[in-house]
Motif scaffolding. Sequence first.
Motif, mmCIF file in Angstrom:
data_model
loop_
_atom_site.group_PDB
_atom_site.id
_atom_site.type_symbol
_atom_site.label_atom_id
_atom_site.label_comp_id
_atom_site.label_asym_id
_atom_site.label_seq_id
_atom_site.Cartn_x
_atom_site.Cartn_y
_atom_site.Cartn_z
ATOM 1 N N HIS A 197 2.761 6.998 15.247
ATOM 2 C CA HIS A 197 2.180 5.742 14.758
ATOM 3 C C HIS A 197 1.733 5.821 13.306
ATOM 4 N N ASP A 198 1.841 6.992 12.690
ATOM 5 C CA ASP A 198 1.347 7.215 11.333
ATOM 6 C C ASP A 198 2.126 6.350 10.338
ATOM 7 N N GLU A 199 1.407 5.488 9.623
ATOM 8 C CA GLU A 199 2.053 4.557 8.700
ATOM 9 C C GLU A 199 2.705 5.245 7.501
ATOM 10 N N GLY A 200 2.255 6.472 7.183
ATOM 11 C CA GLY A 200 2.836 7.174 6.045
ATOM 12 C C GLY A 200 4.339 7.380 6.175
ATOM 13 N N PRO A 201 4.784 8.177 7.151
ATOM 14 C CA PRO A 201 6.229 8.352 7.314
ATOM 15 C C PRO A 201 6.946 7.103 7.796
ATOM 16 N N LEU A 202 6.268 6.270 8.582
ATOM 17 C CA LEU A 202 6.918 5.052 9.074
ATOM 18 C C LEU A 202 7.299 4.110 7.933
ATOM 19 N N PHE A 203 6.426 3.994 6.937
ATOM 20 C CA PHE A 203 6.631 3.010 5.890
ATOM 21 C C PHE A 203 7.136 3.611 4.587
ATOM 22 N N GLY A 250 -25.026 10.270 5.159
ATOM 23 C CA GLY A 250 -25.431 8.918 5.490
ATOM 24 C C GLY A 250 -25.287 7.939 4.345
ATOM 25 N N GLY A 251 -24.861 8.432 3.177
ATOM 26 C CA GLY A 251 -24.736 7.569 2.008
ATOM 27 C C GLY A 251 -23.353 6.968 1.878
ATOM 28 N N PRO A 252 -23.045 6.394 0.724
ATOM 29 C CA PRO A 252 -21.745 5.745 0.500
ATOM 30 C C PRO A 252 -20.581 6.735 0.587
ATOM 31 N N ILE A 253 -19.442 6.223 1.018
ATOM 32 C CA ILE A 253 -18.197 6.986 1.050
ATOM 33 C C ILE A 253 -17.281 6.381 -0.003
ATOM 34 N N GLU A 254 -16.959 7.165 -1.021
ATOM 35 C CA GLU A 254 -16.207 6.654 -2.166
ATOM 36 C C GLU A 254 -14.764 7.145 -2.096
ATOM 37 N N LEU A 255 -13.859 6.213 -1.821
ATOM 38 C CA LEU A 255 -12.434 6.515 -1.748
ATOM 39 C C LEU A 255 -11.698 5.596 -2.722
ATOM 40 N N THR A 256 -10.387 5.776 -2.792
ATOM 41 C CA THR A 256 -9.559 4.879 -3.597
ATOM 42 C C THR A 256 -8.352 4.439 -2.777
ATOM 43 N N ALA A 257 -7.735 3.353 -3.227
ATOM 44 C CA ALA A 257 -6.524 2.847 -2.582
ATOM 45 C C ALA A 257 -5.485 2.564 -3.663
ATOM 46 N N ARG A 258 -4.265 3.052 -3.434
ATOM 47 C CA ARG A 258 -3.191 2.786 -4.377
ATOM 48 C C ARG A 258 -2.139 1.892 -3.741
ATOM 49 N N TRP A 307 0.841 -1.191 0.000
ATOM 50 C CA TRP A 307 0.000 0.000 0.000
ATOM 51 C C TRP A 307 0.883 1.250 0.000
ATOM 52 N N ASP A 308 0.441 2.263 -0.704
ATOM 53 C CA ASP A 308 1.079 3.575 -0.638
ATOM 54 C C ASP A 308 0.502 4.308 0.576
ATOM 55 N N TYR A 309 1.139 4.110 1.722
ATOM 56 C CA TYR A 309 0.643 4.700 2.966
ATOM 57 C C TYR A 309 0.856 6.203 3.022
ATOM 58 N N THR A 310 1.733 6.751 2.169
ATOM 59 C CA THR A 310 2.030 8.182 2.249
ATOM 60 C C THR A 310 0.832 9.021 1.837
ATOM 61 N N SER A 311 0.145 8.611 0.756
ATOM 62 C CA SER A 311 -1.004 9.388 0.294
ATOM 63 C C SER A 311 -2.030 8.558 -0.458
ATOM 64 N N GLY A 312 -1.636 7.417 -1.002
ATOM 65 C CA GLY A 312 -2.517 6.691 -1.908
ATOM 66 C C GLY A 312 -3.549 5.801 -1.260
ATOM 67 N N MET A 313 -3.318 5.383 0.001
ATOM 68 C CA MET A 313 -4.298 4.538 0.695
ATOM 69 C C MET A 313 -5.210 5.473 1.483
ATOM 70 N N GLN A 314 -6.273 5.958 0.844
ATOM 71 C CA GLN A 314 -7.020 7.099 1.366
ATOM 72 C C GLN A 314 -7.701 6.833 2.700
ATOM 73 N N MET A 315 -8.227 5.613 2.902
ATOM 74 C CA MET A 315 -8.919 5.356 4.169
ATOM 75 C C MET A 315 -7.967 5.537 5.347
ATOM 76 N N MET A 316 -6.724 5.088 5.197
ATOM 77 C CA MET A 316 -5.746 5.232 6.281
ATOM 78 C C MET A 316 -5.225 6.659 6.362
ATOM 79 N N ARG A 317 -5.099 7.326 5.212
ATOM 80 C CA ARG A 317 -4.629 8.703 5.236
ATOM 81 C C ARG A 317 -5.624 9.603 5.974
#
Length: 251
Positions: free
Chosen positions: A153-159, A235-243, A127-137
């Motif tokens: 604990h932020d996975e972006g800079p850690l990984f 209350g509707g869907p949440i549309e994100l992307t993951a890289r 996963w691109d934890y820096t910016s591409g994995m939006q749910m975690m970002r």
Amino acid sequence: MWDLGDAYERYVGRWSRPVAAEFVRWLDAPPGRTWLDVGCGTGALTETVLEHAQPAAITGVDPSAGFLDLAAQRVPGATFEVGDASDLGSRQADVVVSGLVLSFVPDAARAVAEFARAGSYVGSYVWDYTSGMQMMRHFWDAAKDIDPASAAHDEGPLFAPVCLPGPLRALWTGAGLRDVEVFGIVVPTVFRDFDDFWEPFLGRTGAAPAYVATLPDDHRDLLRDLLRSRLSNGGGPIELTARAWAVRGVR
């Protein structure tokens, strides 16, 4: 932290399956080969290889007995064994792959050297934890706004030393692999509603859920409400992307 297979599936396992399918197509290994899936987890990549790559046989290796139990139930056509990415022992295969694992291996260079020793075709994705994995970002950005200390604990800079194209290419070339290529895979991550987004963070499996488990109730509720205010779509869907970034090379 990594023993609850069902919790992992709800958190991120469901999104790893479409990434695995794109990765196997891109890897384009010849049919009839033996495969080794290192850090197989709950079996998403193993199952995808069986469905799309026509392997002669595939073995999944993971240190978590809990994950392997679920993988064996889900993927009866594979063999699963307890093992360590940094020490594959006498295992060998034509194709060695690893999905969403290298970020969590203490010595990624040693692990990739093991992949290269054990296989002829070697591929992985993270996963691109820096910016591409939006749910975690979104999660870590909100956590840091409430508690700046959570940045530890932020996975972006850690990984970042593993989860970007440059470092991945360097790991593969450093292990003596040639014809190295890196490829970005982007998949949609659509949540039914905010509860579908938030509840997996309560499962304790994964870095962000493990952090949530340390929080007092009021702090956890504050984080939940901040995320809801930023993501809830009436209350509707949440549309994100993951890289994810994928890498491949040959020995």
